[in-house]
Design an enzyme around this catalytic site. Sequence first.
Site, PDB file in Angstrom:
ATOM      1  N   GLU A   1       0.830  -1.207   0.000  1.00 48.01           N
ATOM      2  CA  GLU A   1       0.000   0.000   0.000  1.00 48.01           C
ATOM      3  C   GLU A   1       0.865   1.258   0.000  1.00 48.01           C
ATOM      4  O   GLU A   1       0.586   2.228  -0.711  1.00 48.01           O
ATOM      5  CB  GLU A   1      -0.896   0.049   1.252  1.00 48.01           C
ATOM      6  CG  GLU A   1      -1.880  -1.100   1.362  1.00 48.01           C
ATOM      7  CD  GLU A   1      -1.320  -2.272   2.150  1.00 48.01           C
ATOM      8  OE1 GLU A   1      -0.144  -2.657   1.936  1.00 48.01           O
ATOM      9  OE2 GLU A   1      -2.062  -2.807   2.985  1.00 48.01           O
TER      10      GLU A   1
ATOM     11  N   CYS B   1       0.272   1.640   7.258  1.00 42.30           N
ATOM     12  CA  CYS B   1      -0.293   2.006   5.949  1.00 42.30           C
ATOM     13  C   CYS B   1      -1.576   2.818   6.114  1.00 42.30           C
ATOM     14  O   CYS B   1      -1.825   3.757   5.349  1.00 42.30           O
ATOM     15  CB  CYS B   1      -0.549   0.759   5.112  1.00 42.30           C
ATOM     16  SG  CYS B   1       0.991  -0.019   4.575  1.00 42.30           S
TER      17      CYS B   1
HETATM   18  N1  THU Z   1       2.294  -6.457   4.110  1.00 39.33           N
HETATM   19  C1  THU Z   1       1.821  -5.608   3.159  1.00 39.33           C
HETATM   20  O1  THU Z   1       2.386  -5.478   2.071  1.00 39.33           O
HETATM   21  N2  THU Z   1       0.703  -4.875   3.457  1.00 39.33           N
HETATM   22  C2  THU Z   1       0.034  -4.927   4.641  1.00 39.33           C
HETATM   23  O2  THU Z   1      -0.874  -4.158   4.872  1.00 39.33           O
HETATM   24  C3  THU Z   1       0.409  -5.928   5.638  1.00 39.33           C
HETATM   25  C4  THU Z   1       1.693  -6.642   5.410  1.00 39.33           C
HETATM   26  C5  THU Z   1       3.486  -7.257   3.804  1.00 39.33           C
HETATM   27  C6  THU Z   1       4.708  -6.870   4.586  1.00 39.33           C
HETATM   28  C7  THU Z   1       5.516  -8.152   4.561  1.00 39.33           C
HETATM   29  O3  THU Z   1       6.304  -8.175   3.383  1.00 39.33           O
HETATM   30  C8  THU Z   1       4.471  -9.243   4.465  1.00 39.33           C
HETATM   31  O4  THU Z   1       3.267  -8.610   4.093  1.00 39.33           O
HETATM   32  C9  THU Z   1       4.261 -10.012   5.758  1.00 39.33           C
HETATM   33  O5  THU Z   1       4.004  -9.163   6.815  1.00 39.33           O
END
Ligand code: THU
Length: 130
Positions: free
Chosen positions: A58, A92
């Site tokens: 995000e 985020c």
């Molecule tokens: N992650 C995201 O990209 N967006 C979120 O809102 C939650 C978590 C990713 C971060 C990390 O690379 C993986 O998910 C596991 O936490």
Amino acid sequence: MSPMSDKALIEAALNAREQAYAPYSRFRVGAALLTADDKVYTGCNVENASFSMTICAERVAVFKAVSDGKFDFKTIAVAADGEHFCRPCGACLQVLAEFGLDTRVLMANEKGLFEERTLAELLPAAFQLI
Ligand code: THU
């Protein structure tokens, strides 16, 4: 009415997920952000061996949009691997809140099923300076 449907925005998020760099968690996330002028900015999570340097999908999408001069957001779609609807993390939500609490958030699973909330519903007490 936006030319970009919710379904198409989720599809864009699922496609962005394919670019995820997630060798540590193996949890791929994609985001697609629809701006007021109907442009779509996508993002994926980018992990790092120094784990705290990881950035979520995000925020990649938001920073791409802002660095392109866009900060009026209609909708963000988030899609991840698995059956669960992927909810944006607190960091985020705070970054998105900077640009307005009316933004719609579509939280999808890998099948494209989703639930919808506004940012105000997900983060009712965002920190604000201005
Ligand atoms: N992650 C995201 O990209 N967006 C979120 O809102 C939650 C978590 C990713 C971060 C990390 O690379 C993986 O998910 C596991 O936490």
